[in-house]
Design a protein around this motif. Structure first.
Motif, PDB file in Angstrom:
ATOM      1  N   GLY A  70       0.557  -1.302  -0.329  1.00 31.27           N
ATOM      2  CA  GLY A  70       0.010   0.014   0.250  1.00 31.27           C
ATOM      3  C   GLY A  70       1.179   1.082  -0.245  1.00 31.27           C
ATOM      4  O   GLY A  70       0.795   2.762  -0.301  1.00 31.27           O
ATOM      5  N   LEU A  71       2.246   1.291   0.837  1.00 32.58           N
ATOM      6  CA  LEU A  71       2.439   2.915   0.835  1.00 32.58           C
ATOM      7  C   LEU A  71       3.470   2.672  -0.519  1.00 32.58           C
ATOM      8  O   LEU A  71       3.631   3.530  -0.943  1.00 32.58           O
ATOM      9  N   VAL A  72       4.193   1.563  -1.134  1.00 31.69           N
ATOM     10  CA  VAL A  72       4.492   1.783  -2.792  1.00 31.69           C
ATOM     11  C   VAL A  72       3.548   2.286  -3.364  1.00 31.69           C
ATOM     12  O   VAL A  72       4.095   2.811  -4.338  1.00 31.69           O
ATOM     13  N   SER A  73       2.225   1.043  -3.867  1.00 28.38           N
ATOM     14  CA  SER A  73       1.482   2.294  -4.497  1.00 28.38           C
ATOM     15  C   SER A  73       1.619   3.392  -4.029  1.00 28.38           C
ATOM     16  O   SER A  73       0.903   3.941  -5.299  1.00 28.38           O
ATOM     17  N   LEU A  74       1.014   3.996  -2.628  1.00 28.07           N
ATOM     18  CA  LEU A  74       0.821   5.237  -3.015  1.00 28.07           C
ATOM     19  C   LEU A  74       1.819   6.384  -3.153  1.00 28.07           C
ATOM     20  O   LEU A  74       1.595   7.513  -4.038  1.00 28.07           O
ATOM     21  N   LEU A  75       3.341   5.850  -2.978  1.00 32.18           N
ATOM     22  CA  LEU A  75       4.173   6.512  -3.111  1.00 32.18           C
ATOM     23  C   LEU A  75       4.773   6.136  -5.005  1.00 32.18           C
ATOM     24  O   LEU A  75       4.595   7.806  -5.621  1.00 32.18           O
ATOM     25  N   HIS A  76       4.161   5.536  -5.790  1.00 26.25           N
ATOM     26  CA  HIS A  76       4.482   5.555  -7.192  1.00 26.25           C
ATOM     27  C   HIS A  76       3.563   6.156  -7.677  1.00 26.25           C
ATOM     28  O   HIS A  76       3.476   6.941  -8.377  1.00 26.25           O
ATOM     29  N   ASP A  77       1.659   6.073  -7.249  1.00 25.36           N
ATOM     30  CA  ASP A  77       0.827   7.106  -7.686  1.00 25.36           C
ATOM     31  C   ASP A  77       1.047   8.390  -7.223  1.00 25.36           C
ATOM     32  O   ASP A  77       1.041   9.268  -8.297  1.00 25.36           O
ATOM     33  N   THR A  78       1.891   9.034  -6.423  1.00 26.72           N
ATOM     34  CA  THR A  78       2.304  10.358  -6.177  1.00 26.72           C
ATOM     35  C   THR A  78       3.192  10.440  -7.606  1.00 26.72           C
ATOM     36  O   THR A  78       3.178  12.280  -7.639  1.00 26.72           O
ATOM     37  N   LYS A  79       3.944   9.835  -6.687  1.00 32.11           N
ATOM     38  CA  LYS A  79       5.513  10.314  -7.761  1.00 32.11           C
ATOM     39  C   LYS A  79       5.257  10.273  -9.647  1.00 32.11           C
ATOM     40  O   LYS A  79       5.188  10.467 -10.173  1.00 32.11           O
ATOM     41  N   SER A  80       3.999   9.089  -9.687  1.00 35.06           N
ATOM     42  CA  SER A  80       3.797   9.007 -11.149  1.00 35.06           C
ATOM     43  C   SER A  80       2.805  10.323 -11.912  1.00 35.06           C
ATOM     44  O   SER A  80       2.162  10.706 -12.695  1.00 35.06           O
ATOM     45  N   GLY A  81       2.256  11.019 -10.406  1.00 33.44           N
ATOM     46  CA  GLY A  81       1.234  11.794 -10.658  1.00 33.44           C
ATOM     47  C   GLY A  81       1.385  13.736 -11.287  1.00 33.44           C
ATOM     48  O   GLY A  81       2.704  13.637 -10.696  1.00 33.44           O
ATOM     49  N   ALA A  82       0.569  14.201 -11.777  1.00 37.91           N
ATOM     50  CA  ALA A  82       1.142  15.461 -12.564  1.00 37.91           C
ATOM     51  C   ALA A  82       0.721  16.787 -11.456  1.00 37.91           C
ATOM     52  O   ALA A  82       0.200  16.723 -10.666  1.00 37.91           O
ATOM     53  N   GLY A  83       2.708  17.031 -12.007  1.00 35.00           N
ATOM     54  CA  GLY A  83       2.312  18.210 -10.699  1.00 35.00           C
ATOM     55  C   GLY A  83       2.512  18.028  -9.153  1.00 35.00           C
ATOM     56  O   GLY A  83       2.238  18.495  -8.407  1.00 35.00           O
ATOM     57  N   VAL A  84       2.875  16.148  -8.933  1.00 41.23           N
ATOM     58  CA  VAL A  84       2.720  16.506  -7.572  1.00 41.23           C
ATOM     59  C   VAL A  84       4.694  15.639  -7.128  1.00 41.23           C
ATOM     60  O   VAL A  84       5.129  15.754  -7.810  1.00 41.23           O
ATOM     61  N   GLY A  85       4.914  16.935  -5.863  1.00 39.19           N
ATOM     62  CA  GLY A  85       5.991  16.404  -5.720  1.00 39.19           C
ATOM     63  C   GLY A  85       6.331  17.220  -4.532  1.00 39.19           C
ATOM     64  O   GLY A  85       6.314  18.225  -4.907  1.00 39.19           O
ATOM     65  N   ALA A  86       7.569  17.055  -3.954  1.00 39.86           N
ATOM     66  CA  ALA A  86       8.679  17.955  -3.391  1.00 39.86           C
ATOM     67  C   ALA A  86       9.356  19.343  -4.095  1.00 39.86           C
ATOM     68  O   ALA A  86       9.595  18.980  -5.415  1.00 39.86           O
TER      69      ALA A  86
END
Length: 86
Positions: A70-86
Motif C-alpha cells: 500500500g505504501l509503495v502504491s501510494l508513493l508510486h501514484d504520487t510520483k507518477s501524478g502530474a504536478g505532484v512532488g516536493a
C-alpha cells in the motif's frame, strides 16, 4: 519510475531502520510492524522514502495504509501524478 523501483527504495529504508533485516526477505504484503519496525522506525522509513523519491504524501493518506504494498502504491501514484512532488 516503476513500482519495483519504489519498492526497492522503501525496502532499503526499512532495512536501514530495522537491525538484522535482510532486504531480500521482505514480503510487500506484510506490514512494517511485522518486520519489527516501531512507530519511530516507520516514520523514518516513510520520510526517508519520500525524501529520496521527492514526493510528499498527506499524513491522512499514510494512516490508511496496512502494508508495504500500500505504501509503495501510494508513493508510486504520487510520483507518477502530474504536478505532484516536493
Amino acid at each position: 519510475m516503476t513500482r519495483e523501483d519504489v519498492l526497492t527504495v522503501v525496502v532499503k529504508h526499512l532495512a536501514n531502520a530495522v537491525d538484522g533485516l535482510d532486504p531480500a526477505t521482505v514480503d510487500p504484503t506484510r506490514s512494517l510492524k511485522e518486520y519489527g519496525a516501531n512507530s519511530l522506525d516507520i516514520v523514518e522509513v516513510v520520510s526517508g522514502a519520500m525524501r529520496e523519491l521527492k514526493v510528499k504524501v498527506p499524513r491522512a493518506e499514510l494512516n490508511k495504509l496496512t502494508n508495504i504494498d500500500g505504501l509503495v502504491s501510494l508513493l508510486h501514484d504520487t510520483k507518477s501524478g502530474a504536478g505532484v512532488g516536493a
